[in-house]
Design an enzyme around this catalytic site. Structure first.
Site, PDB file in Angstrom:
ATOM      1  N   GLY A 228       0.832  -1.065  -0.179  1.00 33.59           N
ATOM      2  CA  GLY A 228       0.147   0.055  -0.205  1.00 33.59           C
ATOM      3  C   GLY A 228       0.757   1.235   0.124  1.00 33.59           C
ATOM      4  O   GLY A 228       1.845   1.101  -0.566  1.00 33.59           O
ATOM      5  N   GLU A 250       5.434  -3.388   0.643  1.00 32.22           N
ATOM      6  CA  GLU A 250       5.587  -3.190  -0.866  1.00 32.22           C
ATOM      7  C   GLU A 250       4.791  -1.899  -0.951  1.00 32.22           C
ATOM      8  O   GLU A 250       3.548  -1.883  -1.015  1.00 32.22           O
ATOM      9  CB  GLU A 250       4.784  -4.352  -1.566  1.00 32.22           C
ATOM     10  CG  GLU A 250       5.575  -5.910  -1.254  1.00 32.22           C
ATOM     11  CD  GLU A 250       6.538  -5.857  -2.146  1.00 32.22           C
ATOM     12  OE1 GLU A 250       7.100  -5.119  -2.957  1.00 32.22           O
ATOM     13  OE2 GLU A 250       7.229  -7.195  -2.122  1.00 32.22           O
ATOM     14  N   CYS A 284       1.318  -0.105  -8.719  1.00 33.36           N
ATOM     15  CA  CYS A 284       2.530   0.214  -8.187  1.00 33.36           C
ATOM     16  C   CYS A 284       3.920   0.333  -9.185  1.00 33.36           C
ATOM     17  O   CYS A 284       4.537   1.329  -9.255  1.00 33.36           O
ATOM     18  CB  CYS A 284       3.025  -0.482  -7.092  1.00 33.36           C
ATOM     19  SG  CYS A 284       2.998  -2.250  -7.418  1.00 33.36           S
ATOM     20  N   GLU A 382       4.189  10.155  -6.919  1.00 32.65           N
ATOM     21  CA  GLU A 382       3.358   9.144  -7.591  1.00 32.65           C
ATOM     22  C   GLU A 382       2.225   9.601  -8.092  1.00 32.65           C
ATOM     23  O   GLU A 382       1.472   9.993  -7.469  1.00 32.65           O
ATOM     24  CB  GLU A 382       3.528   7.830  -6.760  1.00 32.65           C
ATOM     25  CG  GLU A 382       2.523   6.580  -7.181  1.00 32.65           C
ATOM     26  CD  GLU A 382       2.422   5.581  -6.423  1.00 32.65           C
ATOM     27  OE1 GLU A 382       2.187   5.851  -5.375  1.00 32.65           O
ATOM     28  OE2 GLU A 382       2.544   4.473  -6.737  1.00 32.65           O
TER      29      GLU A 382
END
Ligand code: NAP
Length: 477
Positions: A228, A250, A284, A382
């Protein structure tokens, strides 16, 4: 189809009580709240952990052959055409993934189950080591209850890639899934039960993020993994750290996609679009920063814009849809804000840059942003949606420098037919994975994970199954 999913799941699960504490199925295509779920009480969590602990005591004795049989049965359930369609539609209902991608995700879950069912006995076999002992070796033993905190973006895949190795290693799992995919979470629990795993070996906990702390602190829980955002990962790791419990994280990424002069331009553009737009850009390991050398930048950008404009935006339940809604309104608003702020800092929009209003849901047009300087906030952020950032660079060294100028280090893709450039890219790129002339993707056979603020530890492959085991040294004379 959607109606029957809701009814069937709701009928089967006792823990659904219709409350609204933020755990809910909200269709991102229509913004309709389909069903809300009450979070478990402290007593209910306690009971589920007791069940998991009890299950572990016997499950750890079960041999590989039996664990493999159950995992292969889980793969069969996922592969059954009716089940597959049902699980895929459930994902699309809850988080808006285009249905074709959802069908692919279910298939991939079956793959990871088959992979670990077959490989785990070899991965976890005793390893002899010559020492001063009569005999000495390393063996791998399970730890106990592992907590998995998972995100909504790949609601089945993220869970299966944790569960398949963890259960094969003899651990038991408790899942805290994202609050917007509760029906996926319950469906996954049911798959493991139907596959034959004993009660308590894999359980879903319908709990809020705030309730995670108590679960991590519980002495029966031995380790945790979180996929997350950075804040969630940092919070979980801090709590686990105080308890001296191992974590795997992750987290986010802003993967570079470098295109050099010798690249196969058509293949690079086609893959660039796919790598950015998979899961409507909410991945991601999506390529997020496109770094192109000046010689071919005009051609690349022209083709990239044309391909974005061609993408089919719409109802994710329709087979031809390529871009669905973003999973939640909050994600849409954050993305929109990021792009607006970028514009006020001098960025240019080459295509898109606004919402798509064909349906009432959380839709945003495929967007390309250029002219981004290092003082623009979006440079280091991001973008979790269908927004590509494009940069022009004079040469390879500048491309790599720009690629590494990021807080993240998950994956990197680079396009060139020059072998010397391959070597340079492989050694110089700061990332958990480098893909040359291909799109960064997860594969059960290869370790997956990041460096820097993208997290630590690895999932998948040999390395993934070794994260949650006691690597025990044995010395006998
Ligand atoms: P998120 O808000 O961090 O949610 C992920 C999970 O963490 C959810 O189950 C969430 O529960 C829980 N959570 C949130 N805050 C928490 C806290 N303080 N303590 C414990 N649990 C907490 O992530 P997201 O924004 O939905 O997901 C997108 C992010 O995940 C992106 O940054 C993406 O790059 C990253 N991601 C990484 C990978 C990878 O493999 N590296 C894969 C997929 C996604 P609630 O839903 O109840 O808040």
């Amino acid at each position: 189809m959607i109606g029957s999913i809701v009814i069937v799941i709701a009928d089967l699960e006792q823990s659904l009580r219709g409350g609204d504490m933020g755990i809910a199925t909200v269709n991102p295509t229509t913004l309709e709240t389909i069903q809300s779920f009450a979070p478990l009480s402290a007593d209910q969590i306690h009971a589920k952990l007791a069940l998991a602990d009890e299950a572990f005591q016997s499950y750890r004795q079960v041999d590989f052959a039996e664990r493999s049989q159950w995992l292969l049965r889980a793969a069969e359930l996922l592969e059954d055409p009716n089940h597959r369609q049902y699980y895929a539609a459930l994902m699309t209902l809850e988080m808006g993934k285009p249905i074709q991608e959802a069908l692919g995700e279910v298939k991939k879950c079956a793959w990871v189950c088959r992979y670990y069912a077959e490989q785990a006995p070899a991965f976890l076999a005793n390893q002899s080591v010559a020492t001063d002992a009569q005999s000495s070796w390393v063996c791998y033993q399970p730890l106990g209850i592992i907590l998995a905190v998972m995100p909504w973006n790949f609601p089945f895949w993220q869970v299966f890639r944790f569960a398949a190795p963890a259960l094969m290693a003899g651990n038991v799992g408790v899942l805290k899934h994202a609050s917007n995919v509760p029906q996926c979470a319950l469906a996954i629990e049911k798959i493991f039960l139907e596959a034959g795993f004993p009660t308590g070996v894999f359980q879903t906990l319908l709990i809020s993020a705030q309730q995670v702390e108590k679960v991590v602190q519980d002495p029966r829980v031995k380790a945790a993994t979180l996929t997350g955002s950075e804040p969630a990962g940092a919070s979980l790791a801090a709590i686990a750290g105080r308890q001296i419990k191992k974590t795997v994280l992750e987290l986010g990424g802003s993967d570079p996609f470098i295109v050099l002069e010798s690249a196969d331009l058509e293949a690079a553009v086609t893959t660039a679009v796919k790598a950015r737009m998979l899961n409507t850009g909410q991945s991601c390991i999506a390529a997020k920063r496109f770094i192109v050398v000046d010689e071919i930048a005009d051609q690349f950008i022209q083709k990239f814009i044309a391909a974005f404009a061609d993408l089919s935006v719409g109802d994710p339940m329709q087979a031809h849809t390529e871009i669905g809604p973003l999973a939640t309104t909050a994600i849409l608003e954050e993305l929109e804000q990021q792009v607006q702020t970028a514009i006020t800092h001098g960025a240019q929009i080459l295509t898109g840059g606004q919402r798509w209003n064909g349906l009432p849901g959380n839709f945003y047009l495929p967007t390309i942003v250029a002219e981004i300087t290092a003082d623009n906030p979006i440079y280091y952020q991001e973008c979790f949606g269908p927004v590509a950032l494009v940069f022009r660079v004079p040469d390879l060294a500048t491309a790599v420098k720009l690629a590494n100028d990021s807080p993240f280090g998950l994956g990197a893709s680079a396009w060139t037919t020059d072998p010397q450039e391959h070597d340079y890219l492989i050694t110089q790129l700061d990332a958990g994975a480098v893909f040359i002339n291909g799109m960064v993707k997860s594969d059960p056979r290869l370790p997956f994970g990041g460096i820097k603020r993208s997290g630590y530890g690895r999932e998948l492959g040999l390395q993934g199954i070794h994260e949650f085991v006691n690597i025990k040294t044995v010395w006998v004379k």
